[in-house]
Scaffold this active site. Structure first.
Site, PDB file in Angstrom:
ATOM      1  CB  ALA A 217      -0.966  -0.011   1.181  1.00  9.68           C
TER       2      ALA A 217
ATOM      3  CG  ASP B 223      10.977  -9.212   0.611  1.00  4.73           C
ATOM      4  OD1 ASP B 223       9.987  -9.649  -0.012  1.00  4.73           O
ATOM      5  OD2 ASP B 223      12.149  -9.309   0.188  1.00  4.73           O
TER       6      ASP B 223
ATOM      7  CG  ASN C 120      -2.540  -4.355  -3.380  1.00  6.74           C
ATOM      8  OD1 ASN C 120      -3.240  -4.269  -4.393  1.00  6.74           O
ATOM      9  ND2 ASN C 120      -1.495  -3.548  -3.161  1.00  6.74           N
TER      10      ASN C 120
ATOM     11  CE1 TYR D 190       0.780  -9.113 -12.135  1.00  4.49           C
ATOM     12  CE2 TYR D 190      -0.745  -9.443 -13.961  1.00  4.49           C
ATOM     13  CZ  TYR D 190      -0.419  -8.825 -12.774  1.00  4.49           C
ATOM     14  OH  TYR D 190      -1.286  -7.920 -12.208  1.00  4.49           O
TER      15      TYR D 190
ATOM     16  CE  LYS E   9      -1.439 -10.575  -9.574  1.00  2.00           C
ATOM     17  NZ  LYS E   9      -1.763  -9.910  -8.299  1.00  2.00           N
TER      18      LYS E   9
ATOM     19  CB  ILE F  81      -6.106  -0.083 -12.202  1.00  2.57           C
ATOM     20  CG1 ILE F  81      -7.185  -1.181 -12.246  1.00  2.57           C
ATOM     21  CG2 ILE F  81      -6.440   0.983 -11.157  1.00  2.57           C
ATOM     22  CD1 ILE F  81      -8.579  -0.735 -12.598  1.00  2.57           C
TER      23      ILE F  81
END
Ligand SMILES: NC(=O)c1ccc[n+]([C@@H]2O[C@H](COP(=O)([O-])OP(=O)(O)OC[C@H]3O[C@@H](n4cnc5c(N)ncnc54)[C@H](O)[C@@H]3O)[C@@H](O)[C@H]2O)c1
Length: 249
Positions: free
Chosen positions: A12, A60, A87, A152, A156, A185
């Site tokens: 964040a 980490d 996230n 990636y 996911k 995004i």
């Protein structure tokens, strides 16, 4: 919507995670940010200036000890942990044939194993509480195989499988788990993939039915809702937030 809830959000310091932290704090949550970047402290200061409550624990997520220590600090300080938002992730766009074994391992270590570490550290406390809300920030790449490269997309897809597993095994213990799957995004990650003003970016925007890139708020407001008591019957879902792109063509 989240008065007095304690929320642990990874990654964040910037982007989507930052907006989730800001919006959860606005809704009354006590927000703890776990990030590798020291600038996560700026997110904390921003939240405090707005009258919210927040703290930063440097970590980490590829180091299980870091994650466990962070969760211990949260439990020592707040006595509970209501919301977990895994996230933090990285993207490393590459064709499969150009992905080195090291690059593959690094993406999986951060995105998938790091998510597992946060779950493993947090879940025992949620089980003891008999309550918890988990919202993993996944990606539409899991469905399409596009976006950030094979490693990636695979990481996911792994996160989505974790959500299904959690929903099944921990729903009976009062814990719900869902994923938000964003696409395109506006964050530092997007700028790295599709630089602002580049033909690649224009081409992507033209394939989104609402004809704009998403904003971090488009993700964070849904995340707030999923973390609230209003969403207690939503479990095991992977919710695409993509401006309609994925099923438009
Ligand atoms: N931006 C998009 O278009 C998009 C699309 C689909 C999915 N997502 C997902 O949304 C989430 C947030 O993406 P973003 O665009 O805000 O990314 P970002 O790169 O802007 O932010 C990622 C954050 O994760 C942190 N992080 C990275 N490695 C870490 C580690 N080892 N330990 C702790 N923290 C670490 C970074 O410091 C950073 O604060 C990610 O899971 C990403 O895969 C984003």
């Amino acid at each position: 919507m989240l008065t007095n809830k304690v929320a642990f959000i990874t990654g964040a310091a910037q982007g989507i995670g930052r907006q989730i932290a800001v919006d959860m704090a606005r809704e009354g949550a006590k927000v703890i940010i776990g990030d590798i970047l020291p600038k996560a402290g700026e997110t904390v200061e921003f939240i405090k200036q707005k009258g919210g409550e927040a703290a930063f624990i440097p970590l980490d997520i590829t180091k299980f000890d870091d994650v466990q220590n962070a969760v211990k600090q949260i439990m020592d300080s707040y006595g509970k942990l209501d919301i977990l938002v895994p996230n933090a992730s990285i993207v490393a766009h590459n064709n499969l044939l150009d992905i080195s074994p090291e690059e593959w391992s690094r993406v999986i270590a951060i995105n998938l194993t790091g998510t597992f570490y946060t779950l493993k550290a947090v879940l025992p406390h949620m089980v003891a509480q008999g309550a918890g809300k988990i919202i993993i920030i996944s990606s539409g790449s899991a469905a399409t195989g596009s976006g950030g490269g094979a490693h990636y997309a695979a990481s996911k897809a792994g996160q989505n499988a974790l959500v299904r597993n959690l929903a099944r095994d921990f729903g009976p213990k009062g814990i719900t788990a869902n994923a938000i799957a964003p696409r395109v995004i506006q964050t530092e990650m997007l700028d790295a993939l599709y630089p602002q003003g580049s033909p690649a970016r224009e081409s992507v925007i033209n394939r989104i039915p609402v004809r704009r890139v998403g904003l971090p708020e488009d993700i964070s407001e849904l995340c707030v809702f999923l973390a609230s008591d209003k969403a207690s019957y939503i479990n095991g879902q992977i919710i695409l937030v993509d401006g309609g792109r994925t099923y438009a063509s």
